[in-house]
Design a protein around this motif. Sequence first.
Motif, PDB file in Angstrom:
ATOM      1  N   ALA A 193      12.392  10.361 -13.893  1.00 27.40           N
ATOM      2  CA  ALA A 193      12.212  11.843 -13.134  1.00 27.40           C
ATOM      3  C   ALA A 193      11.752  11.622 -11.910  1.00 27.40           C
ATOM      4  CB  ALA A 193      11.346  12.344 -14.245  1.00 27.40           C
ATOM      5  N   ASN A 194      11.226  10.452 -11.526  1.00 25.36           N
ATOM      6  CA  ASN A 194      10.559  10.520 -10.223  1.00 25.36           C
ATOM      7  C   ASN A 194      11.711  10.106  -9.235  1.00 25.36           C
ATOM      8  OD1 ASN A 194       7.931  10.550 -10.857  1.00 25.36           O
ATOM      9  ND2 ASN A 194       7.419   8.215 -11.073  1.00 25.36           N
ATOM     10  N   LEU A 195      13.003   9.738  -9.620  1.00 20.98           N
ATOM     11  CA  LEU A 195      13.960   9.508  -8.577  1.00 20.98           C
ATOM     12  C   LEU A 195      14.760  10.935  -7.974  1.00 20.98           C
ATOM     13  CD1 LEU A 195      15.595   6.606 -10.535  1.00 20.98           C
ATOM     14  CD2 LEU A 195      13.785   6.574  -8.731  1.00 20.98           C
ATOM     15  N   THR A 196      14.209  11.341  -6.978  1.00 22.84           N
ATOM     16  CA  THR A 196      14.690  12.697  -6.234  1.00 22.84           C
ATOM     17  C   THR A 196      15.629  12.249  -5.134  1.00 22.84           C
ATOM     18  OG1 THR A 196      12.548  12.666  -4.857  1.00 22.84           O
ATOM     19  CG2 THR A 196      12.693  13.772  -7.078  1.00 22.84           C
ATOM     20  N   ILE A 197      16.269  11.018  -5.144  1.00 23.75           N
ATOM     21  CA  ILE A 197      17.206  10.744  -4.022  1.00 23.75           C
ATOM     22  C   ILE A 197      18.546  11.573  -4.175  1.00 23.75           C
ATOM     23  CG2 ILE A 197      16.241   8.289  -3.347  1.00 23.75           C
ATOM     24  CD1 ILE A 197      17.907   7.281  -5.248  1.00 23.75           C
ATOM     25  N   PRO A 198      18.945  12.055  -2.832  1.00 24.10           N
ATOM     26  CA  PRO A 198      20.212  12.922  -2.799  1.00 24.10           C
ATOM     27  C   PRO A 198      21.494  12.281  -3.379  1.00 24.10           C
ATOM     28  CG  PRO A 198      18.928  13.303  -0.958  1.00 24.10           C
ATOM     29  CD  PRO A 198      18.464  11.970  -1.747  1.00 24.10           C
TER      30      PRO A 198
END
Length: 723
Positions: free
Chosen positions: A513-518
Amino acid sequence: CKGKFNIYLKRTLQYDNVHPTEKALVVYYEVEASILRETCNARHEEKKYIQLRSLNASTDISALARKVVEECKVIHPSKLVEVEHLPLYLQNREKPSIEKKEKKPSKPRELLPFEEMEIDEEANINKIDDYIELLYESILEKIRGSTPILHLAHIPDNLEELLHNEIALGALARVLREDWKHSVELATTIIYLLLFSQFHGLITHYKIGTLCMNIIEHELKKYDLWQDELEKKSKAYILFRLRKEHEKTIKKYQSFLVKQEQLLRVAFYLLLNLSEDTRTELKMKDKNIVHLLVKSLERDNEELLVLVVSFLKKLSIFLENKNEMAEMDAVEKLTCLVPCEHENLMNVTLRLLHNLSFDMGLRGKMMHVGLLPKLTDLLGDDTHKHVVMRILYHISVADKSKSVKKVWVCEQLMQMLFEHGKERIDIELISFCINLAAYKTNAQIICEGNGLKMLMKRALKLKDPLLMKMIRNLSQHDGPLQQLFIDYVCDLAAQIKREGDEEFVIECLVTMANLTIPVLDWELLLKECNLVPYLKDHLKPGSAEDDLILEVVIMMGTVSVDDSCAVMLAKSGIIPALIELLNVKPQQEDNESVCQIIYFFYQMVFHQATRDVIIKDTQAPAYLINLMHDKNMEIRQVCDNTLDIIAEYDEEWGKKIQSENRQMEEAEPYLYGEDPDPWSSPISSTALVRNHTYTPNTPQRNMADTTYIYSQFHFQNGDFNTW
């Protein structure tokens, strides 16, 4: 009734007829008592100690053996040859090593001898009356009388007889009370005698404990006067170039100091024994025992310091004592002892610092006085690394510790982390690493090279939730660090779907859930790993623990940023499951869950493809209007941003929202009460919202807080039970 006694040896003398630690022979014999005019008799075994204090490397063993046989009537002259072997054995016996003595800090070491403690002849219990008579004479005679009694007390067989000799004990207590100011040697001898536990009743009766505190206070004041006087004389001698006089003064001062520290040592040790009674310890606290102990930390005598620091460690488990130590700048004085060559002193000092590190103010003091670099240098010492790790862990919990993150040696910690092989990692080490991973600078050092790969490989292999928690903290830092996690998202997804340790699964969910990379293709991941059914099944009330349900909701909020993922989740029927979850768990019970659910609704109405599902096919807008009145500011803000989009898109819902806003404006101005800081924990996770037209204040969590992991060590200023 008259008796007839026949005494003879029970057995021949062997090597076990020597004292295990002292230079003494032990003679076993039987006493037979026959009562006249009676047919019965009685036998019982006795033993006798023969002290050989004059025995040394140059002693004539044959002459000494003859003297022993002549003076000891229970040894037959025919045993002379056997007796000769015993002094010879004692002469060649190795002395106990210092290391063995140091492993028993509960027993004081033998005092350094000084002239007045030595005696010309062997002490004899039969001469006790003569020794008592000397206690009524001059100071020198009193020393001559008390010293043999001290020697007698070292022989176990004499203690009981001394204990019942009220005249001797009363005289000793009187002499100590009247003459302690006149002679340091006399006071030291008597207090040392009273150290034996058998005399504690006498100590209480004559209030020796209070007297010892008065003695210590007097000697510490005298020490300050000596220091001032010595400084003045030294300046004068240097000015007039009187080198010999200066050396003579220094030598005299050092002689006084040695005797004074002997007195302080026995006095503190006596008080330490008495403090086992908590009521007595409370009385000592009222008489400023902490002040006296902290003041004594300025000394250089290592044996005295071991005793003083041990006493402070015992007292530090109480809040009032800890506060007094803080006022006396104990941390600064203890920092001067780290590191030191004396193993016992080093060990007990670190334990005391650990007790004090439970206090946030003292943790800041440790950082201010430069203790951190000294502690990090000790991480490679196997003897002290565990307690050092615990101190560093406590410091890493404090918010102010962020300013010192650069001095921590992350490379060394990583090496220690992988030294365990297949074994579980020490709780102190992994807890410290978890907190360090919450700082971006440290995270970059940890992930350098193959650091993240090795961590992930071991965490997935051992299913270690604490190691996974460290990886979770690494994943919260945006930028290049999150790019490194792309290679492991499939492995994390596979762990989520497997049945296993729920805590481990939660950490895997949070990491994803922490991974917000495009560049991360969430749609492909959801399809390939078939995660949507898993997410939906775990939204049902009672299907899992609340913590796991919350992380599932957060995971959906993260992936729903993508348009295609939002459509996939909307078609799966997840939205009604979330509304049902809101009905079962009212927002008053779990603000964070409610806030994350509303954020998911925001993502659904933000995307045009899923907006109609929320507005026309569900009652989500009605729930959002109701939550406009919530007391939690974060919930209100996310609701407002979501309702703004709904009102702009749907005219009917816009009128209802506008009407509700007017009613709220007409209500009391303090409708929500004072709520200046509704989120007490600091926000450290990455934002869940991308840069779009509508950007609400995204609900966030403190991902770095690991205090509960290590809660078994959190006594109120307490020491570890396992140590």
